[in-house]
Design an enzyme around this catalytic site. Structure first.
Site, PDB file in Angstrom:
ATOM      1  N   LYS A  52     -12.916 -22.572  11.270  1.00  0.00           N
ATOM      2  CA  LYS A  52     -13.618 -22.502  12.555  1.00  0.00           C
ATOM      3  C   LYS A  52     -14.801 -23.474  12.539  1.00  0.00           C
ATOM      4  CE  LYS A  52     -15.566 -18.757  15.459  1.00  0.00           C
ATOM      5  NZ  LYS A  52     -15.763 -17.295  15.501  1.00  0.00           N
TER       6      LYS A  52
ATOM      7  N   SER B 222     -14.218 -11.107  16.619  1.00  0.00           N
ATOM      8  CA  SER B 222     -13.716 -12.463  16.823  1.00  0.00           C
ATOM      9  C   SER B 222     -12.625 -12.940  15.887  1.00  0.00           C
ATOM     10  CB  SER B 222     -14.869 -13.450  16.763  1.00  0.00           C
ATOM     11  OG  SER B 222     -15.516 -13.446  17.997  1.00  0.00           O
TER      12      SER B 222
ATOM     13  N   SER C 192     -13.829 -14.886  19.430  1.00  0.00           N
ATOM     14  CA  SER C 192     -14.155 -16.276  19.622  1.00  0.00           C
ATOM     15  C   SER C 192     -13.405 -17.226  18.704  1.00  0.00           C
ATOM     16  CB  SER C 192     -15.654 -16.472  19.403  1.00  0.00           C
ATOM     17  OG  SER C 192     -15.986 -16.157  18.051  1.00  0.00           O
TER      18      SER C 192
HETATM   19  N1  GLN Z   1     -16.784 -10.783  21.838  1.00  0.00           N
HETATM   20  C1  GLN Z   1     -17.912 -10.477  21.038  1.00  0.00           C
HETATM   21  C2  GLN Z   1     -19.116 -11.232  21.538  1.00  0.00           C
HETATM   22  O1  GLN Z   1     -18.965 -11.994  22.413  1.00  0.00           O
HETATM   23  C3  GLN Z   1     -17.647 -10.778  19.593  1.00  0.00           C
HETATM   24  C4  GLN Z   1     -17.757 -12.186  19.230  1.00  0.00           C
HETATM   25  C5  GLN Z   1     -17.613 -12.432  17.768  1.00  0.00           C
HETATM   26  O2  GLN Z   1     -17.103 -11.588  17.030  1.00  0.00           O
HETATM   27  N2  GLN Z   1     -18.110 -13.582  17.335  1.00  0.00           N
HETATM   28  O3  GLN Z   1     -20.196 -11.070  21.088  1.00  0.00           O
END
Ligand code: GLN
Length: 472
Positions: free
Chosen positions: A74, A173, A149
């Site tokens: 990532k 994510s 994400s």
């Molecule tokens: N969807 C969650 C957020 O927007 C988790 C994102 C993540 O795990 N980086 O904070």
């Protein structure tokens, strides 16, 4: 989809070489460009590393299962001398001065990093639509998001460009995009994997973890990246263990906790049926199902979004247009430099989070929001501790329904936040969780999330492997 296991057998027998695998992976990245899963492709670097791997093997010094295997990471993890953007305009030309520990460890095991994957900006989102570099396409259904994400890493695996990848998980994510794309994604226990060199979103929640097409591959990756790191004081001092050790142990005698709050209202009927049918199969294999209760879980999303945005507002204050990253050309005074660089450099969702986070931390509201959220966090952790007194693992959906339709981040951000309902509580409590494919709903794969006791990844992966074997 390929597996690490297959590729490393082919490498060992001489049927292929690391350079050939890297070339193949790079060619697939090129031919699946329309999916927009990658922000940067590391052609030259990857081929050079692959050549080193072949040389090692020729000299009889192969480093093991990951030597010569192409991996994607990532784009919020630093690699010295390469661009690391976190999918933000504010870092679009940022070249990292050092390498993240997890990546250093992967490379020390011989893995070949082929590219940096697309993501929601600063890992904020569940849809992958907030990237400055454009959204990632879900190869299984282009009208739906690939989850976020770490959507780029999930799609990199699902589309076959690599056998495995790394993502980061602050509130789901890794697990959510794994569920949306039909792959396996593991969030290890907080402290299991070093976060040094990971661009921080919310430091008390962030964790790096693997994606693979199989549970075994996730275990192999975790073996390589885990462990204590003097650069990250939150890493655990536990002795390393072999996470592949119990993959064939089966489920006989295991007690599976089924939280009553998780299978009621709000869960799509077809997803629910897919998971319940898997639980029955596991019962037939010798596991026992036990109803448990997590009474405070309905407050998980609100407390998560207070804590995560509070920490984010602090972590992101370093992007000030002065030290590094994007600097506005319009500013004439110091304050303008901060304000303009940040408002031009950060996308809408990130600005929304910074505002929310600054608000909940502000003098007048700190007690009402931030302190309350921390108390709820404690209650949720106590709920899990109590539930684990009577079971070995907990079963849960990964997502409340099918992957979200594209465009919802714009039209209904609240609905997107609510899709995190099953995943965020693990980050609040630091627990490990893995999403494994389990049947289908609406023609798309459903994710079953297994929740484990702290540092019990070996057992967690064991039940995940049993699920995988029964998912026929
Ligand atoms: N969807 C969650 C957020 O927007 C988790 C994102 C993540 O795990 N980086 O904070």
């Amino acid at each position: 989809m390929e597996t690490i296991k297959n590729l490393s057998t082919k490498l060992a027998s001489g049927e292929t070489s690391a350079v050939a695998l890297a070339q193949d992976s790079l060619a697939k990245i090129e031919s699946t460009k329309n999916l927009n899963a990658y922000i940067s492709v590391l052609n030259e670097r990857a081929l050079a590393k692959a050549a080193e791997s072949d040389k090692r093997r020729a000299e009889g010094k192969s480093l093991g299962a990951l030597d010569g295997i192409p991996v994607a990471v990532k784009d919020n993890m630093c690699i010295e001398g390469t661009r690391t953007t976190a999918a933000s305009k504010i870092l679009k030309n940022f070249v990292a001065p050092y390498t993240a520990t997890a990546i250093e460890k992967l490379e020390a095991a011989g893995a070949v990093i082929v590219g940096k994957t697309n993501m929601d900006e600063f890992a904020m989102g569940s849809s992958n639509e907030t990237s400055y570099f454009g959204k990632v396409i879900n190869p299984l259904d282009e009208t739906r998001v690939p989850g976020g994400s770490s959507g780029g890493s999930a799609v990199a695996v699902a589309s076959g460009t690599v056998a495995c990848a790394l993502g980061s998980d602050t509130g789901g994510s890794i697990r959510q995009p794994a569920a949306c794309t039909g792959v396996v994604g593991l969030k290890p226990t907080y402290g299991r994997v070093s976060r040094y060199g990971l661009l921080a979103y919310a430091s008390s929640l962030d964790q790096i973890g693997p994606f693979g097409s199989t549970v075994a591959d996730c275990a192999t990756l975790l073996n390589a990246i885990c462990g204590i790191d003097p650069h990250d004081n939150t890493t655990s001092t536990r002795e390393p263990e072999d996470f592949t050790a119990k993959l064939n142990a089966g489920v006989k005698g295991k007690v599976i906790g089924v939280p009553k709050e998780y299978f009621g209202e709000g869960l799509d009927a077809e997803c629910k049926a897919a998971i319940e049918s898997m639980l029955k199969k596991l019962e037939a294999e010798g596991a026992t199902l036990k109803e448990v209760s997590l009474p405070h879980i309905s407050h998980a999303v609100s407390s998560y979004y207070i804590i995560a945005t509070a920490e984010a507002s602090s972590n992101l204050s370093r992007y000030d247009g002065v030290r590094y990253g994007y600097r506005s050309k319009e500013a004439r005074k110091l304050f303008d430099l901060y304000a303009k660089s940040r408002s031009e450099g950060f996308g809408k969702e990130v600005q929304r989070r910074i505002l929310l986070g600054s608000y909940v931390l502000s003098a007048g509201f700190y007690d009402a929001y931030y302190v309350q959220a921390q108390k709820v966090r404690r209650l949720i952790t106590d709920d899990f501790n109590k539930a684990f007194e009577s079971c070995d693992v907990i079963a849960s959906p990964t997502m409340p329904g099918l992957p979200l339709k594209c465009g919802m981040n714009e039209s209904d951000p609240m609905a997107v936040y609510l899709s995190d309902i099953y995943t965020v509580s693990l980050n609040l409590s630091g627990l490990p969780g893995v999403s494994v494919p389990c049947g289908k709903a609406g023609g798309l794969p459903v994710g079953l999330q297994w929740i484990g006791k702290p540092f019990q990844e070996t057992d967690l992966l064991s039940i995940a492997a049993a699920t995988e074997a029964l998912n026929k």
